[in-house]
Design a protein around this motif. Structure first.
Motif, PDB file in Angstrom:
ATOM      1  N   MET A   1      47.555  35.177  36.253  1.00 50.66           N
ATOM      2  CA  MET A   1      48.392  34.597  37.282  1.00 50.66           C
ATOM      3  C   MET A   1      48.838  35.709  38.230  1.00 50.66           C
ATOM      4  O   MET A   1      49.365  36.724  37.799  1.00 50.66           O
ATOM      5  N   LEU A   2      48.593  35.517  39.493  1.00 50.22           N
ATOM      6  CA  LEU A   2      48.957  36.522  40.480  1.00 50.22           C
ATOM      7  C   LEU A   2      50.435  36.435  40.828  1.00 50.22           C
ATOM      8  O   LEU A   2      50.984  35.347  40.978  1.00 50.22           O
ATOM      9  N   ASP A   3      51.061  37.595  40.964  1.00 53.13           N
ATOM     10  CA  ASP A   3      52.454  37.676  41.402  1.00 53.13           C
ATOM     11  C   ASP A   3      52.435  38.012  42.886  1.00 53.13           C
ATOM     12  O   ASP A   3      52.350  39.179  43.263  1.00 53.13           O
ATOM     13  N   ARG A   4      52.491  36.989  43.714  1.00 51.65           N
ATOM     14  CA  ARG A   4      52.390  37.182  45.161  1.00 51.65           C
ATOM     15  C   ARG A   4      53.670  37.734  45.778  1.00 51.65           C
ATOM     16  O   ARG A   4      53.653  38.172  46.910  1.00 51.65           O
ATOM     17  N   GLU A   5      54.765  37.700  45.032  1.00 57.36           N
ATOM     18  CA  GLU A   5      56.054  38.173  45.558  1.00 57.36           C
ATOM     19  C   GLU A   5      56.419  39.572  45.041  1.00 57.36           C
ATOM     20  O   GLU A   5      57.368  40.174  45.513  1.00 57.36           O
ATOM     21  N   GLY A   6      55.673  40.080  44.069  1.00 52.21           N
ATOM     22  CA  GLY A   6      56.007  41.347  43.435  1.00 52.21           C
ATOM     23  C   GLY A   6      55.567  42.559  44.236  1.00 52.21           C
ATOM     24  O   GLY A   6      54.969  42.442  45.318  1.00 52.21           O
ATOM     25  N   PRO A   7      55.821  43.752  43.694  1.00 48.41           N
ATOM     26  CA  PRO A   7      55.535  44.999  44.408  1.00 48.41           C
ATOM     27  C   PRO A   7      54.054  45.410  44.399  1.00 48.41           C
ATOM     28  O   PRO A   7      53.631  46.214  45.219  1.00 48.41           O
ATOM     29  N   VAL A   8      53.236  44.848  43.492  1.00 49.35           N
ATOM     30  CA  VAL A   8      51.831  45.239  43.403  1.00 49.35           C
ATOM     31  C   VAL A   8      51.017  44.336  44.331  1.00 49.35           C
ATOM     32  O   VAL A   8      51.073  43.108  44.213  1.00 49.35           O
ATOM     33  N   PRO A   9      50.273  44.930  45.263  1.00 51.22           N
ATOM     34  CA  PRO A   9      49.473  44.112  46.188  1.00 51.22           C
ATOM     35  C   PRO A   9      48.513  43.196  45.423  1.00 51.22           C
ATOM     36  O   PRO A   9      47.998  43.547  44.357  1.00 51.22           O
ATOM     37  N   VAL A  10      48.279  42.025  46.007  1.00 51.78           N
ATOM     38  CA  VAL A  10      47.424  41.023  45.371  1.00 51.78           C
ATOM     39  C   VAL A  10      46.028  41.574  45.096  1.00 51.78           C
ATOM     40  O   VAL A  10      45.459  41.346  44.027  1.00 51.78           O
ATOM     41  N   TYR A  11      45.465  42.333  46.033  1.00 46.75           N
ATOM     42  CA  TYR A  11      44.104  42.855  45.823  1.00 46.75           C
ATOM     43  C   TYR A  11      44.055  43.774  44.618  1.00 46.75           C
ATOM     44  O   TYR A  11      43.071  43.794  43.881  1.00 46.75           O
ATOM     45  N   LYS A  12      45.132  44.536  44.374  1.00 44.39           N
ATOM     46  CA  LYS A  12      45.163  45.424  43.207  1.00 44.39           C
ATOM     47  C   LYS A  12      45.264  44.615  41.915  1.00 44.39           C
ATOM     48  O   LYS A  12      44.677  44.986  40.897  1.00 44.39           O
ATOM     49  N   GLN A  13      45.976  43.497  41.954  1.00 43.70           N
ATOM     50  CA  GLN A  13      46.086  42.641  40.774  1.00 43.70           C
ATOM     51  C   GLN A  13      44.724  42.028  40.418  1.00 43.70           C
ATOM     52  O   GLN A  13      44.346  41.976  39.248  1.00 43.70           O
ATOM     53  N   ILE A  14      43.997  41.578  41.442  1.00 49.22           N
ATOM     54  CA  ILE A  14      42.674  40.995  41.201  1.00 49.22           C
ATOM     55  C   ILE A  14      41.718  42.069  40.686  1.00 49.22           C
ATOM     56  O   ILE A  14      40.966  41.843  39.736  1.00 49.22           O
ATOM     57  N   ALA A  15      41.766  43.253  41.311  1.00 46.37           N
ATOM     58  CA  ALA A  15      40.907  44.358  40.869  1.00 46.37           C
ATOM     59  C   ALA A  15      41.222  44.725  39.418  1.00 46.37           C
ATOM     60  O   ALA A  15      40.311  45.009  38.634  1.00 46.37           O
ATOM     61  N   GLU A  16      42.491  44.685  39.050  1.00 45.62           N
ATOM     62  CA  GLU A  16      42.881  44.997  37.672  1.00 45.62           C
ATOM     63  C   GLU A  16      42.314  43.960  36.700  1.00 45.62           C
ATOM     64  O   GLU A  16      41.846  44.299  35.608  1.00 45.62           O
ATOM     65  N   GLU A  17      42.324  42.697  37.097  1.00 44.58           N
ATOM     66  CA  GLU A  17      41.754  41.642  36.247  1.00 44.58           C
ATOM     67  C   GLU A  17      40.245  41.869  36.059  1.00 44.58           C
ATOM     68  O   GLU A  17      39.717  41.732  34.952  1.00 44.58           O
ATOM     69  N   LEU A  18      39.560  42.232  37.134  1.00 46.75           N
ATOM     70  CA  LEU A  18      38.122  42.508  37.039  1.00 46.75           C
ATOM     71  C   LEU A  18      37.864  43.768  36.224  1.00 46.75           C
ATOM     72  O   LEU A  18      36.908  43.821  35.451  1.00 46.75           O
ATOM     73  N   ARG A  19      38.717  44.786  36.376  1.00 46.88           N
ATOM     74  CA  ARG A  19      38.589  46.013  35.580  1.00 46.88           C
ATOM     75  C   ARG A  19      38.715  45.686  34.093  1.00 46.88           C
ATOM     76  O   ARG A  19      37.954  46.166  33.262  1.00 46.88           O
ATOM     77  N   ARG A  20      39.645  44.785  33.761  1.00 43.89           N
ATOM     78  CA  ARG A  20      39.824  44.359  32.369  1.00 43.89           C
ATOM     79  C   ARG A  20      38.553  43.658  31.867  1.00 43.89           C
ATOM     80  O   ARG A  20      38.098  43.912  30.755  1.00 43.89           O
ATOM     81  N   LYS A  21      37.964  42.789  32.700  1.00 47.20           N
ATOM     82  CA  LYS A  21      36.733  42.090  32.312  1.00 47.20           C
ATOM     83  C   LYS A  21      35.594  43.085  32.076  1.00 47.20           C
ATOM     84  O   LYS A  21      34.777  42.899  31.177  1.00 47.20           O
ATOM     85  N   ILE A  22      35.558  44.141  32.869  1.00 48.04           N
ATOM     86  CA  ILE A  22      34.532  45.179  32.685  1.00 48.04           C
ATOM     87  C   ILE A  22      34.784  45.913  31.369  1.00 48.04           C
ATOM     88  O   ILE A  22      33.876  46.111  30.566  1.00 48.04           O
ATOM     89  N   ALA A  23      36.036  46.305  31.143  1.00 44.88           N
ATOM     90  CA  ALA A  23      36.390  47.050  29.929  1.00 44.88           C
ATOM     91  C   ALA A  23      36.109  46.238  28.667  1.00 44.88           C
ATOM     92  O   ALA A  23      35.702  46.791  27.641  1.00 44.88           O
ATOM     93  N   GLU A  24      36.315  44.916  28.733  1.00 43.11           N
ATOM     94  CA  GLU A  24      36.111  44.062  27.563  1.00 43.11           C
ATOM     95  C   GLU A  24      34.665  43.582  27.421  1.00 43.11           C
ATOM     96  O   GLU A  24      34.348  42.843  26.497  1.00 43.11           O
ATOM     97  N   GLY A  25      33.802  43.982  28.365  1.00 43.51           N
ATOM     98  CA  GLY A  25      32.397  43.615  28.271  1.00 43.51           C
ATOM     99  C   GLY A  25      32.065  42.244  28.831  1.00 43.51           C
ATOM    100  O   GLY A  25      30.927  41.778  28.728  1.00 43.51           O
ATOM    101  N   GLU A  26      33.051  41.575  29.413  1.00 43.26           N
ATOM    102  CA  GLU A  26      32.795  40.278  30.034  1.00 43.26           C
ATOM    103  C   GLU A  26      31.882  40.444  31.256  1.00 43.26           C
ATOM    104  O   GLU A  26      31.081  39.572  31.564  1.00 43.26           O
ATOM    105  N   LEU A  27      32.043  41.578  31.935  1.00 42.21           N
ATOM    106  CA  LEU A  27      31.140  41.983  33.018  1.00 42.21           C
ATOM    107  C   LEU A  27      30.472  43.275  32.570  1.00 42.21           C
ATOM    108  O   LEU A  27      31.148  44.256  32.264  1.00 42.21           O
ATOM    109  N   SER A  28      29.148  43.266  32.514  1.00 36.55           N
ATOM    110  CA  SER A  28      28.390  44.417  32.021  1.00 36.55           C
ATOM    111  C   SER A  28      27.813  45.223  33.174  1.00 36.55           C
ATOM    112  O   SER A  28      27.683  44.713  34.295  1.00 36.55           O
TER     113      SER A  28
END
Length: 169
Positions: A1-28
């Protein structure tokens, strides 16, 4: 769930989610990162935000981009696990032409329709159409559209010869 009102930009939140998918092997390594259009639709963000996601992943050394093909997990020397998106689209369209779904001398769907159908940018659709044109499946009439060619203009299936079978070709 994105926090659109928080201090972390939305693009960084999405990139972090994708980074997690890479780290967990969901994206190879070699897998395609979701396209800008797919990120726009999935996260309800602007194109520029989606573009910044890819840049963030590249800056972190997690992905690389090939113009007109997409962004992929890994470094540029990482083998891709699938065909580039424009080639996948060209393959789908060629099959529809061969099956008669797009009859000879009838227009293919517009760029806008193909962009929406495949969730890609205009440049990707144009690259797919250019591939089909080069192969002989379509021809384009300026200001009118792109049309399926007649069967006799389609590429000929490659036949194996005894020599090519011996050499494993």
């Amino acid at each position: 769930m994105l926090d659109r009102e928080g201090p972390v930009p939305v693009y960084k939140q999405i990139a972090e989610e994708l980074r997690r998918k890479i780290a967990e092997g969901e994206l190879s390594p070699g897998d395609a990162i979701p396209s800008e259009a797919e990120l726009e639709a999935e996260y309800n963000v602007a194109r520029m935000t989606a573009r910044r996601v890819a840049r963030e992943l590249r800056d972190q050394g997690l992905a690389y981009t090939i113009q007109g093909e997409g962004t992929f997990v890994g470094t540029p020397d990482t083998p891709r696990s699938e065909l580039p998106v424009y080639q996948q689209i060209a393959k789908v369209l060629a099959e529809k032409i061969r099956s008669g779904e797009f009859p000879a001398n009838r227009a293919l769907p517009s760029e806008k329709v193909l962009m929406a159908e495949h969730g890609v940018a205009k440049a990707t659709v144009r690259q797919a159409i250019a591939t089909l044109r080069k192969q002989g499946y379509v021809f384009t009439v300026p200001y009118r559209g792109t049309y399926a060619t007649a069967r006799e203009k389609w590429p000929k299936p490659k036949r194996s010869t005894p020599a090519s079978r011996q050499n494993g070709l």
